[in-house]
Write an enzyme that holds these catalytic residues in place. Structure first.
Site, mmCIF file in Angstrom:
data_model
loop_
_atom_site.group_PDB
_atom_site.id
_atom_site.type_symbol
_atom_site.label_atom_id
_atom_site.label_comp_id
_atom_site.label_asym_id
_atom_site.label_seq_id
_atom_site.Cartn_x
_atom_site.Cartn_y
_atom_site.Cartn_z
ATOM 1 N NE ARG A 39 2.174 -43.682 -3.020
ATOM 2 C CZ ARG A 39 0.881 -43.909 -2.983
ATOM 3 N NH1 ARG A 39 0.088 -43.094 -2.383
ATOM 4 N NH2 ARG A 39 0.382 -44.960 -3.572
ATOM 5 C CD GLN A 74 6.146 -43.481 -10.806
ATOM 6 O OE1 GLN A 74 6.959 -43.522 -11.730
ATOM 7 N NE2 GLN A 74 5.219 -42.559 -10.718
ATOM 8 C CG ASP A 81 3.587 -46.854 -4.982
ATOM 9 O OD1 ASP A 81 3.009 -47.393 -4.014
ATOM 10 O OD2 ASP A 81 3.318 -45.718 -5.384
ATOM 11 C CB SER A 112 0.559 -47.052 -6.947
ATOM 12 O OG SER A 112 0.759 -45.824 -6.321
ATOM 13 C CE1 TYR A 131 -0.161 -40.695 -0.111
ATOM 14 C CE2 TYR A 131 2.017 -39.743 0.141
ATOM 15 C CZ TYR A 131 1.200 -40.827 -0.142
ATOM 16 O OH TYR A 131 1.759 -42.021 -0.460
HETATM 17 P P1 NAD Z 1 -4.698 -41.989 -0.880
HETATM 18 O O1 NAD Z 1 -5.069 -43.422 -1.043
HETATM 19 O O2 NAD Z 1 -3.885 -41.574 0.284
HETATM 20 O O3 NAD Z 1 -6.058 -41.112 -0.885
HETATM 21 C C1 NAD Z 1 -7.027 -41.255 -1.918
HETATM 22 C C2 NAD Z 1 -7.587 -39.898 -2.298
HETATM 23 O O4 NAD Z 1 -8.414 -39.397 -1.248
HETATM 24 C C3 NAD Z 1 -6.535 -38.831 -2.551
HETATM 25 O O5 NAD Z 1 -6.674 -38.353 -3.878
HETATM 26 C C4 NAD Z 1 -6.876 -37.759 -1.524
HETATM 27 O O6 NAD Z 1 -6.640 -36.443 -1.997
HETATM 28 C C5 NAD Z 1 -8.347 -37.996 -1.289
HETATM 29 N N1 NAD Z 1 -8.912 -37.398 -0.057
HETATM 30 C C6 NAD Z 1 -8.372 -37.285 1.175
HETATM 31 N N2 NAD Z 1 -9.200 -36.651 2.024
HETATM 32 C C7 NAD Z 1 -10.325 -36.369 1.316
HETATM 33 C C8 NAD Z 1 -11.557 -35.736 1.656
HETATM 34 N N3 NAD Z 1 -11.802 -35.236 2.864
HETATM 35 N N4 NAD Z 1 -12.470 -35.630 0.683
HETATM 36 C C9 NAD Z 1 -12.228 -36.095 -0.562
HETATM 37 N N5 NAD Z 1 -11.098 -36.698 -0.934
HETATM 38 C C10 NAD Z 1 -10.148 -36.827 -0.005
HETATM 39 O O7 NAD Z 1 -3.960 -41.454 -2.176
HETATM 40 P P2 NAD Z 1 -3.256 -42.207 -3.384
HETATM 41 O O8 NAD Z 1 -4.267 -42.621 -4.365
HETATM 42 O O9 NAD Z 1 -2.385 -43.272 -2.861
HETATM 43 O O10 NAD Z 1 -2.335 -41.057 -4.008
HETATM 44 C C11 NAD Z 1 -2.425 -39.719 -3.676
HETATM 45 C C12 NAD Z 1 -1.552 -38.877 -4.604
HETATM 46 O O11 NAD Z 1 -0.213 -39.354 -4.663
HETATM 47 C C13 NAD Z 1 -2.031 -38.840 -6.042
HETATM 48 O O12 NAD Z 1 -1.801 -37.539 -6.519
HETATM 49 C C14 NAD Z 1 -1.126 -39.768 -6.743
HETATM 50 O O13 NAD Z 1 -1.023 -39.468 -8.130
HETATM 51 C C15 NAD Z 1 0.150 -39.511 -6.014
HETATM 52 N N6 NAD Z 1 1.029 -40.679 -6.158
HETATM 53 C C16 NAD Z 1 2.292 -40.491 -6.622
HETATM 54 C C17 NAD Z 1 3.137 -41.578 -6.782
HETATM 55 C C18 NAD Z 1 4.534 -41.427 -7.300
HETATM 56 O O14 NAD Z 1 4.891 -40.370 -7.731
HETATM 57 N N7 NAD Z 1 5.328 -42.463 -7.247
HETATM 58 C C19 NAD Z 1 2.706 -42.847 -6.450
HETATM 59 C C20 NAD Z 1 1.399 -43.006 -5.974
HETATM 60 C C21 NAD Z 1 0.579 -41.911 -5.819
#
Ligand code: NAD
Length: 355
Positions: free
Chosen positions: A113, A118, A121, A124, A219
């Site tokens: 990620r 991006q 991805d 996302s 993550y």
């Molecule tokens: P994900 O689908 O893996 O998880 C969803 C959310 O669940 C996350 O925010 C995580 O912190 C939360 N979570 C995990 N355990 C938990 C708990 N016990 N209680 C409450 N919440 C909990 O995550 P995602 O949406 O795919 O993305 C996670 C991070 O990665 C975000 O910060 C996102 O901005 C970042 N991201 C970056 C890129 C990039 O830079 N290319 C791309 C996608 C996502």
């Protein structure tokens, strides 16, 4: 060189658009019926674009399928070909290779990620659509109104939506629920999202003492027992108060954390709705059944990790663009290449690991 796209059981998305079809610059074949769900009939000059599944498997240099192929199909793939799919290696019970096939396989959910990746991805892209659809589904299922309503017959209070996990899907769910006029609360173990949650007009539910691991690349990581106890108490209180719970919490490579216990569901208001988007990795709610909607003691529980599929046309378009951006790394001057120096390719290889 030929690229072939296969249909996948249970997945209505079409991974090609008329635009990406032309951009590949090589022969492209689609399994007959693949584009029916988006109402398109594709053409590429004079070439016939549609063909049968077994022809694609036996004849293409790059094969794309959103789900892994069956064992007998794997052995029919042309020698030296590349299979690109989603192996969900980070999901418990993911598909694995059990034979030595003379091909290479890559999994698009292993793409790092990073900023560079991006545009490829898919996780996302789909999470964003799914977060939106989760809220619409909840609004229709809830036997209440989302916004506040003042009428001559009385005032209706706004509904409260609790979003668990404020990642890509969660943030989209918050924004959508706010637009529909609900009161929104959100919780995430990553405190870094507090500002984003608040800027969308939602209240961030705080639990002190979370472990943030910078090395985990954004993550979430597993939390201490003491933190989990405090978190449980806080969530219990917020769940009881909520009309809708949208659960999106995931930990890459592990079973989803159980945040809503049976006991909490039993204390929810009659008619409340839980949308558990983490159901494919075990669910955030203890009583969720994956791919099922059922009513438990007056609470509607929907377990669905594929909510993006409801917006099949937009989901297909985003998927097709992500797939094109990734697949073009495997084509150089009209020839099939595997450049293991490329970080995105190297991190998404499934097989052979020794490459
Ligand atoms: P994900 O689908 O893996 O998880 C969803 C959310 O669940 C996350 O925010 C995580 O912190 C939360 N979570 C995990 N355990 C938990 C708990 N016990 N209680 C409450 N919440 C909990 O995550 P995602 O949406 O795919 O993305 C996670 C991070 O990665 C975000 O910060 C996102 O901005 C970042 N991201 C970056 C890129 C990039 O830079 N290319 C791309 C996608 C996502």
């Amino acid at each position: 060189m030929k690229i072939g796209f296969l249909k996948s059981d249970g997945d209505p998305r079409c991974p090609v658009t008329p635009k990406t079809l032309k951009k590949y610059g090589v022969s492209v074949l689609l399994e007959t019926g693949l584009s029916d769900t988006v109402g398109e009939n594709y053409t590429l000059g004079d070439e016939v674009v549609y063909t049968e599944r077994n022809e694609i498997i036996g004849d293409c240099d790059i094969i794309f399928s959103t789900t892994p192929l069956r064992g007998d199909e794997m052995s029919a793939i042309k020698q030296g070909a590349t299979l690109i799919s989603f192996y969900n290696e980070f999901r418990p019970g993911h598909a694995v290779y059990d034979e030595d096939f003379p091909i290479s396989a890559f999994s698009m959910d292993m793409i790092p990620r990073t900023t560079l990746a991006q545009a490829m991805d898919v996780l996302s892209s789909m999470a964003s659509l799914a977060g939106y659809n989760a809220v619409l589904l909840a609004a229709l299922r809830l036997p209440r109104y989302f916004p506040m309503m003042m009428t001559a017959a009385g005032t209706i209070k706004p509904s409260t939506v609790l979003v668990l996990g404020a990642g890509v899907a969660g943030l989209q769910a918050i924004a959508t629920a706010r637009r529909l006029g609900a009161r929104v609360e959100a919780f995430d173990v990553r405190k870094a999202v507090k500002e984003e949650v608040e800027s969308l007009g939602a209240k961030f539910v705080e639990v002190e003492g979370a472990v943030d691991d910078k090395a985990a690349g954004g993550y979430a990581v597993e939390q201490t027992e003491e933190y989990q106890r405090r978190q449980k108490e806080k969530i219990h209180e917020r769940v009881k108060n909520a009309d809708v719970v949208i659960a999106t919490a995931q930990i890459r490579g592990r079973k989803a954390p159980v945040l809503v216990t049976r006991e909490m569901v039993e204390e929810m208001k009659f008619g409340s709705v839980i949308i558990d988007m983490a159901s494919s990795t075990g669910g955030n709610c203890e009583v969720t059944r994956d791919k099922e909607t059922y009513i438990y003691k007056g609470v509607t529980i929907i377990g669905d990790s594929d909510l993006a599929f409801h917006s099949v046309i937009d989901a297909s378009e985003l998927l097709a663009n992500n797939v094109y951006n990734y697949l073009s790394l495997f084509i150089r001057n009209g020839k099939h290449v595997i450049d293991m120096e490329n970080e995105i390719i190297a991190s998404s290889i499934m097989y052979p690991k020794s490459k």
